[in-house]
Design a protein around this motif. Structure first.
Motif, PDB file in Angstrom:
ATOM      1  N   UNK A  62      33.824 -14.389  12.782  1.00 41.75           N
ATOM      2  CA  UNK A  62      32.793 -13.936  11.841  1.00 41.75           C
ATOM      3  C   UNK A  62      33.046 -14.398  10.413  1.00 41.75           C
ATOM      4  N   UNK A  63      34.163 -15.099  10.178  1.00 40.54           N
ATOM      5  CA  UNK A  63      34.549 -15.445   8.817  1.00 40.54           C
ATOM      6  C   UNK A  63      33.991 -16.790   8.380  1.00 40.54           C
ATOM      7  N   UNK A  67      36.225 -17.271   3.155  1.00 43.14           N
ATOM      8  CA  UNK A  67      36.927 -16.037   3.512  1.00 43.14           C
ATOM      9  C   UNK A  67      38.259 -16.349   4.184  1.00 43.14           C
ATOM     10  N   UNK A  68      38.274 -17.368   5.006  1.00 42.61           N
ATOM     11  CA  UNK A  68      39.535 -17.777   5.630  1.00 42.61           C
ATOM     12  C   UNK A  68      40.533 -18.240   4.568  1.00 42.61           C
ATOM     13  N   UNK A  69      40.046 -19.012   3.621  1.00 48.16           N
ATOM     14  CA  UNK A  69      40.934 -19.504   2.569  1.00 48.16           C
ATOM     15  C   UNK A  69      41.476 -18.368   1.701  1.00 48.16           C
ATOM     16  N   UNK A  70      40.754 -17.284   1.636  1.00 40.60           N
ATOM     17  CA  UNK A  70      41.223 -16.131   0.862  1.00 40.60           C
ATOM     18  C   UNK A  70      42.507 -15.562   1.446  1.00 40.60           C
ATOM     19  N   UNK A 105      33.446  -7.401   3.151  1.00 44.64           N
ATOM     20  CA  UNK A 105      32.280  -7.559   4.036  1.00 44.64           C
ATOM     21  C   UNK A 105      32.637  -7.334   5.496  1.00 44.64           C
ATOM     22  N   UNK A 106      33.865  -7.672   5.855  1.00 43.70           N
ATOM     23  CA  UNK A 106      34.296  -7.597   7.251  1.00 43.70           C
ATOM     24  C   UNK A 106      35.319  -6.495   7.495  1.00 43.70           C
ATOM     25  N   UNK A 107      35.582  -5.693   6.490  1.00 37.06           N
ATOM     26  CA  UNK A 107      36.554  -4.615   6.652  1.00 37.06           C
ATOM     27  C   UNK A 107      37.986  -5.083   6.773  1.00 37.06           C
TER      28      UNK A 107
END
Length: 755
Positions: A62-63, A67-70, A105-107
């Motif tokens: 879902x990322x 967001x993955x780079x975060x 956003x994804x918890x």
């Protein structure tokens, strides 16, 4: 290795303290499970009943790329030099070691990281200092040889971490003590891979029982502080597998840490954080590790090369030469130099570890008012008492209750006990008892915990007159010693990260002890040191108690040990050399300089797996105090050694008896070696247990031998037991005459790669 979800949450603090007080066997306590309130199930990965790997896969799918780079890029929130619009400004904890933003956003929770393995620390220069409980030094904890105490200590500091708002503890220091002058030795456990691996594994298990993710560090062969960022630790791969790497392997199997921290140093020429042999071949292929690898602060040197080797997260990027996992990583992905699948692998590992250790299901909160400091102080006190080692005793200790005139000298004992420096330091409740000592900046400040041995001894012996002198006037100390029934000299050595230390007390304390002992032979020396020291005055004093850095309740622990309210039960986890000439490298290797700049250099560990007591036995040198040594106020006997071999595994049964008049803790140690030789040393520690016994009591205990301790490893990681006779010796220490000895014959055997 297989990740298992830790039992839900923390035990009550009273139960943790009770565990520390009562646990004496080497069977580790099971993690406790109590009901908790889980997060609302809003996402497909929210169900805690799902396997961690499946939850991670669902979240990953879902990322977005951003967001993955975060999740793979860390910040140092306490440095204060980040851009104002940086997410660290809003999300980092004051005084913390590191921060990785979450994905609201994804918890996905943020990663709030704190130092270290001795307690929740505040970084130097922090505007808000957290005052927290400190365990005794790593060597002190390991000197108990007690699995339950290691677990309880880990659970205690993790409880304080999560109530301080941290969900990652940069704990698990396990580098073997290859050189007794190492500045960070006090953070670690021992010179032996089995002892280190088991005890540090239990501490990690305790940490993660509180749903706080623990690291294990510093991977690998980070064996000295001198030139640590530019040194290459050179060692044969097979020898590394049988020593330093075996310690990591055992601890990972036992504790299943969520993360491995790669080290500053190069390993055989390649930086540890971009060393594919360490991070991929050994850690993941041979050991099956499924957690993630994060860098030490300032240990990253590249982008693509580090990721290809197996590094998953750049910690506190501002410590490195460049934000390698920031813009350079984005550019590598855009150009195709790095495939998207590599980024997915990194994030998958991080998420799997976070799910496995409970970071999603038990979010942390900043609620320090709920910390039970009194219960935690008891955990620390028991650890200090159990880890103190009585090195010599001519009958002076415990102090007789009728003693009237006692003189205590030195060590700021009228106010406090000493702690080590660097990133592991913990700021004490009530503040630094001896402020403004040098160095005030990094790696200081020098911190003393406000727990006074003098005040505690006066409280324990109200009928005695107990005088104190700070030791600054040797003539006055000598004169007072002559008028005293007993003299107690508290002697100190401050050790710290970033520098190595000589095998000596600080300043002129050796001369002070010699002069005082000459005036009054009824002198006991209480040592607060980061590791071994030389003792030119040893033959002049009546008793020596190694208290290490005894932590928050150190003053009380020392007083109880001196008076006999507590019986010393520690055994040395490291050898104390008689001289530097006995060491593999008598002169410490330091970086060369050119034009005022330090240059990269090598340290060749030609002793291989012959570390510590193994080196002494291989060379025939006699240390000042042997590995495993420690006296008691009672006596123990070991007999009826019986060895059984079943399916290639050796199990020993032995009867332990308390033949003295006091309750105490025995530590029977089993050493083994091939009759025909062929190892790096004649013997290795093959197992041990701790046994609490009342006067006259006996117990039969079992010690199971890890087959790897009877095998040789090659460079490729194959462990083989050679056919032939193996001598097993039961002893009180590596230097003691064996109480019992047996020989068993083993068949040739190749061990499986993983346990």
């Amino acid at each position: 290795m297989k990740f298992t979800r830790p039992s839900a949450v923390r035990a009550s603090l009273v139960a943790i303290a009770g565990l520390a007080a009562l646990t004496t066997g080497c069977t580790a306590p099971a993690a406790r499970s109590v009901s908790t309130t889980a997060q609302p199930q809003r996402w497909p990965w929210s169900d805690p009943a799902l396997p961690a790997a499946e939850r991670a896969e669902r979240a990953l799918s879902a990322m977005t790329r951003d967001e993955k780079l975060t999740l793979i890029f860390g910040y140092f929130p306490s440095r204060g030099n980040e851009a104002p619009d940086d997410p660290v400004a809003a999300g980092g904890r004051p005084g913390s070691a590191g921060y990785v933003p979450g994905i609201a956003r994804l918890g996905i929770p943020a990663q709030w990281q704190t130092n270290a393995g001795l307690g929740v620390g505040s970084v130097g220069g922090a505007t808000q200092l957290m005052e927290r409980t400190a365990l005794p030094s790593g060597l002190a904890q390991a000197a108990s040889w007690d699995l339950g105490l290691s677990y309880a200590g880990g659970a205690m500091i993790a409880d304080e971490a999560r109530r301080s708002g941290f969900n990652i503890l940069l704990a698990g220091g396990i580098n073997l003590v290859r050189d007794p002058r190492g500045g960070r030795n006090f953070e670690y456990a021992s010179e032996d891979p089995l002892l280190s691996g088991v005890l540090v594994g239990e501490q990690i298990r305790g940490v993660q029982s509180q749903s706080v993710l623990s690291t294990i560090k510093h991977y690998a062969i980070n064996a000295q502080e001198s030139g640590r960022e530019i040194v290459s630790s050179n060692i044969a791969k097979g020898a590394a597998r049988m020593s330093d790497l075996l310690a990591f392997q055992i601890a990972i199997e036992r504790g299943q840490p969520g993360a491995v921290m790669c080290a500053y140093n190069r390993f055989n020429g390649t930086p540890s954080c971009e060393n594919a042999w360490l991070l991929t071949d050994v850690l993941r292929r041979d050991w099956g590790y499924r957690g993630f690898v994060l860098s030490d602060w300032g240990a990253v040197h590249s982008t693509v090369q580090s990721i290809a080797a197996g590094l998953d997260q750049q910690s506190a990027h501002s410590f490195d030469r460049a934000p390698f996992f920031g813009a350079p990583l984005r550019a590598a992905l855009a150009s195709g130099q790095l495939p998207e699948a590599a980024l997915d692998t990194m994030v998958r590992r991080i998420l799997t570890a976070m799910f496995a250790t409970g970071l999603f299901d038990r979010p942390v909160a900043v609620e320090p008012a709920t910390i039970d400091f009194a219960a935690h102080a008891e955990v620390s006190r028991v650890a200090a008492e159990r880890g103190a080692v009585l090195l010599t005793n001519d009958g002076l200790l415990p102090i007789a209750p009728a003693t009237k005139r006692i003189l205590m000298i030195g060590g700021h004992a009228d106010r406090a006990v000493l702690s080590g420096g660097g990133s592991s330091r913990v700021f004490p409740i009530g503040g630094n008892a001896v402020p403004n000592l040098e160095p005030r900046g990094w790696p200081g400040p020098v911190i003393y915990f406000p727990s006074s041995p003098l005040a505690e001894l006066r409280r324990a012996m109200p009928s005695a007159t107990i005088r104190y002198l700070d030791g600054s006037d040797p003539a006055a100390a000598v004169a007072a010693a002559r008028e005293s029934d007993i003299v107690i000299v508290v002697a100190t050595q401050w050790a710290t990260e970033s520098r190595d230390v000589p095998l000596a007390l600080d300043g002129d304390q050796d001369a002070l002890i010699a002069a005082v002992a000459s005036a009054n032979p009824r002198t006991a020396v209480v040592l607060q040191t980061g590791g071994p020291i030389l003792m030119p005055w040893q033959g002049k004093v009546a008793a020596i108690l190694e208290a290490w850095y005894p932590g928050t309740s150190g003053g009380q622990a020392i007083a109880r040990l001196l008076t006999g309210a507590a019986n010393p039960s520690g055994r040395l986890p490291i050898s104390f050399p008689a001289s530097v000439a006995q060491l593999p490298r008598p002169a410490l290797d330091v970086p060369p300089e050119r034009d005022g700049k330090q240059l990269p250099f090598d340290v060749d560990y030609r002793e291989g797996a012959a570390v510590g007591y193994r080196w002494f036995e291989a060379t025939g040198a006699k240390p000042l105090f042997a590995f495993g040594h420690g006296l008691s106020y009672t006596r123990f006997a070991f007999d009826r050694l019986d060895l059984r071999v079943a399916q290639g595994t050796v199990t020993a049964r032995v009867t332990v008896r308390n033949t003295g008049a006091r309750a105490g803790v025995a530590v029977p140690q089993l050493y083994a070696g091939p009759v025909s030789g062929g190892w790096e040393a004649p013997r290795r520690l093959a197992g041990w247990t701790t046994v609490a016994l009342a006067p006259g009591q006996s117990r039969t205990v079992t010690i199971t031998v890890d087959p790897r301790l009877l095998a040789m490893a090659d460079d490729d990681g194959k462990w083989r037991i050679a056919a032939g006779g193996y001598r097993f010796q039961l002893a009180a220490s590596a230097g003691a005459a064996p109480a019992q000895e047996r020989i068993v014959t083993l068949a040739a055997r190749e061990l499986p790669a993983r346990r």
